[in-house]
Motif scaffolding. Structure first.
Motif, short mmCIF file in Angstrom:
data_model
loop_
_atom_site.label_atom_id
_atom_site.label_comp_id
_atom_site.label_asym_id
_atom_site.label_seq_id
_atom_site.Cartn_x
_atom_site.Cartn_y
_atom_site.Cartn_z
N TYR A 20 51.13 29.59 42.79
CA TYR A 20 51.69 30.17 41.56
C TYR A 20 51.11 29.47 40.33
CZ TYR A 20 55.05 30.58 37.76
OH TYR A 20 55.63 30.74 36.54
N GLU A 21 51.10 28.14 40.35
CA GLU A 21 50.58 27.38 39.21
C GLU A 21 49.10 27.69 38.97
OE1 GLU A 21 52.18 25.63 36.98
OE2 GLU A 21 54.11 25.81 37.99
N GLN A 22 48.33 27.81 40.05
CA GLN A 22 46.91 28.15 39.92
C GLN A 22 46.73 29.53 39.31
OE1 GLN A 22 45.49 27.63 43.92
NE2 GLN A 22 44.62 25.64 43.47
N LEU A 23 47.53 30.49 39.80
CA LEU A 23 47.42 31.86 39.30
C LEU A 23 47.81 31.93 37.83
CD1 LEU A 23 46.65 34.59 40.62
CD2 LEU A 23 49.09 35.07 40.74
N LYS A 24 48.87 31.20 37.48
CA LYS A 24 49.39 31.22 36.11
C LYS A 24 48.39 30.68 35.10
CE LYS A 24 52.71 28.38 34.95
NZ LYS A 24 54.00 27.70 34.82
N THR A 25 47.51 29.79 35.55
CA THR A 25 46.54 29.19 34.63
C THR A 25 45.14 29.75 34.78
OG1 THR A 25 46.14 27.38 36.17
CG2 THR A 25 47.83 27.02 34.48
N SER A 26 44.92 30.63 35.75
CA SER A 26 43.57 31.16 35.97
C SER A 26 43.23 32.23 34.95
CB SER A 26 43.42 31.69 37.39
OG SER A 26 44.18 32.87 37.55
N TRP A 27 41.94 32.37 34.72
CA TRP A 27 41.44 33.37 33.79
C TRP A 27 41.91 34.75 34.23
CZ3 TRP A 27 38.15 37.56 34.31
CH2 TRP A 27 37.70 38.11 33.13
N LEU A 28 42.22 35.61 33.34
CA LEU A 28 42.69 36.97 33.53
C LEU A 28 44.15 37.02 33.95
CD1 LEU A 28 41.90 39.92 33.24
CD2 LEU A 28 41.32 39.94 35.65
N PHE A 29 44.55 36.27 34.97
CA PHE A 29 45.95 36.31 35.40
C PHE A 29 46.87 35.71 34.35
CE2 PHE A 29 43.81 36.95 39.41
CZ PHE A 29 44.60 37.90 40.01
N ARG A 30 46.40 34.73 33.61
CA ARG A 30 47.24 34.13 32.58
C ARG A 30 47.50 35.11 31.43
NH1 ARG A 30 42.52 30.54 31.50
NH2 ARG A 30 41.37 31.60 29.88
N ASP A 31 46.64 36.13 31.31
CA ASP A 31 46.84 37.12 30.26
C ASP A 31 48.17 37.85 30.42
OD1 ASP A 31 44.39 36.36 29.31
OD2 ASP A 31 43.33 38.14 30.04
N CYS A 32 48.67 37.95 31.63
CA CYS A 32 49.95 38.62 31.88
C CYS A 32 51.12 37.83 31.32
CB CYS A 32 50.17 38.83 33.37
SG CYS A 32 48.97 39.92 34.12
N THR A 33 50.92 36.54 31.04
CA THR A 33 52.00 35.71 30.54
C THR A 33 52.01 35.64 29.01
OG1 THR A 33 50.67 33.69 30.65
CG2 THR A 33 51.90 34.28 32.63
N LEU A 34 51.03 36.26 28.37
CA LEU A 34 50.96 36.26 26.91
C LEU A 34 52.03 37.17 26.33
CD1 LEU A 34 47.08 36.65 26.54
CD2 LEU A 34 48.40 34.54 26.30
N ASP A 35 52.26 37.05 25.02
CA ASP A 35 53.20 37.98 24.40
C ASP A 35 52.59 39.39 24.43
OD1 ASP A 35 51.87 38.68 21.74
OD2 ASP A 35 51.99 36.50 21.53
N TRP A 36 53.45 40.39 24.20
CA TRP A 36 53.01 41.79 24.35
C TRP A 36 51.79 42.12 23.51
CZ3 TRP A 36 53.56 45.69 27.54
CH2 TRP A 36 54.61 45.68 28.45
N ARG A 37 51.74 41.65 22.30
CA ARG A 37 50.62 41.99 21.40
C ARG A 37 49.30 41.45 21.95
NH1 ARG A 37 48.71 39.76 16.03
NH2 ARG A 37 47.72 41.53 15.05
N GLN A 38 49.30 40.19 22.36
CA GLN A 38 48.07 39.59 22.90
C GLN A 38 47.69 40.25 24.22
OE1 GLN A 38 49.59 35.54 22.85
NE2 GLN A 38 48.01 34.97 21.39
N TYR A 39 48.68 40.53 25.05
CA TYR A 39 48.44 41.19 26.35
C TYR A 39 47.79 42.56 26.15
CZ TYR A 39 49.72 43.92 30.49
OH TYR A 39 49.71 44.77 31.58
#
Length: 165
Positions: A20-39
């Motif tokens: 989970y920690e790896q996915l949360k910080t990996s390129w592209l997958f971390r984009d899902c954790t951004l706020d709606w505007r950035q996402y």
């Protein structure tokens, strides 16, 4: 809780929390954790880059000088394929980690594909993992589902406009 995790026989890189920690910080997958505007900005960028392939294909079918509306609609729909493929990859990645965290048992490989083992999580580890699923991963999956629905709605509107032309 620390003793249960330290007694965990699962290799570090195969432990669901570390996945989970790896996915949360990996390129592209971390984009899902951004706020709606950035996402959404990232999704629009993917859509725009997909135009590099979809644009020439749409132009070959509907020359912009003669059929501008059809060119734009078909190019937009074609560029959406890049977004759909990206969303599917994101969804499957997050779904995999969610299932590993939510499960009472963890399947792991000690040294290769032929010696798989299963570890049953202690109650405190299971509770921690399920809290992560509920408060961190579930909103991400809902965001991706909402994005799929929004994209489907836009494609439906494009189809209706196409038939009106």
């Amino acid at each position: 809780m620390k003793s249960s995790v330290s007694n965990c026989p699962v290799p570090t890189d195969q432990q669901p929390l570390n996945e989970y920690e790896q996915l949360k910080t990996s390129w592209l997958f971390r984009d899902c954790t951004l706020d709606w505007r950035q996402y959404l900005t990232k999704m629009v960028w993917i859509w725009g880059i997909s135009w590099l392939v979809a644009g020439p294909v749409a132009a070959a079918s509907f020359p912009p000088q003669k059929n501008l509306a059809h060119f734009i609609l078909s190019g937009a729909a074609g560029a959406s394929v890049g977004v759909v493929l990206t969303l599917v990859r994101l969804y499957l990645g997050w779904l995999y980690v969610r299932d590993r965290l939510y499960s009472m048992t963890v399947f792991y490989e000690e040294s290769g594909w032929y010696d798989g083992q299963t570890w049953t999580k202690p109650p405190e580890v299971l509770s921690r993992d399920r809290l992560i699923v509920t408060y961190d991963i579930k909103p991400i999956l809902q965001r991706l589902q909402f994005t799929f629905a929004g994209l489907a709605g836009l494609l439906l509107i494009g189809t209706i406009v196409w038939h009106l032309l």
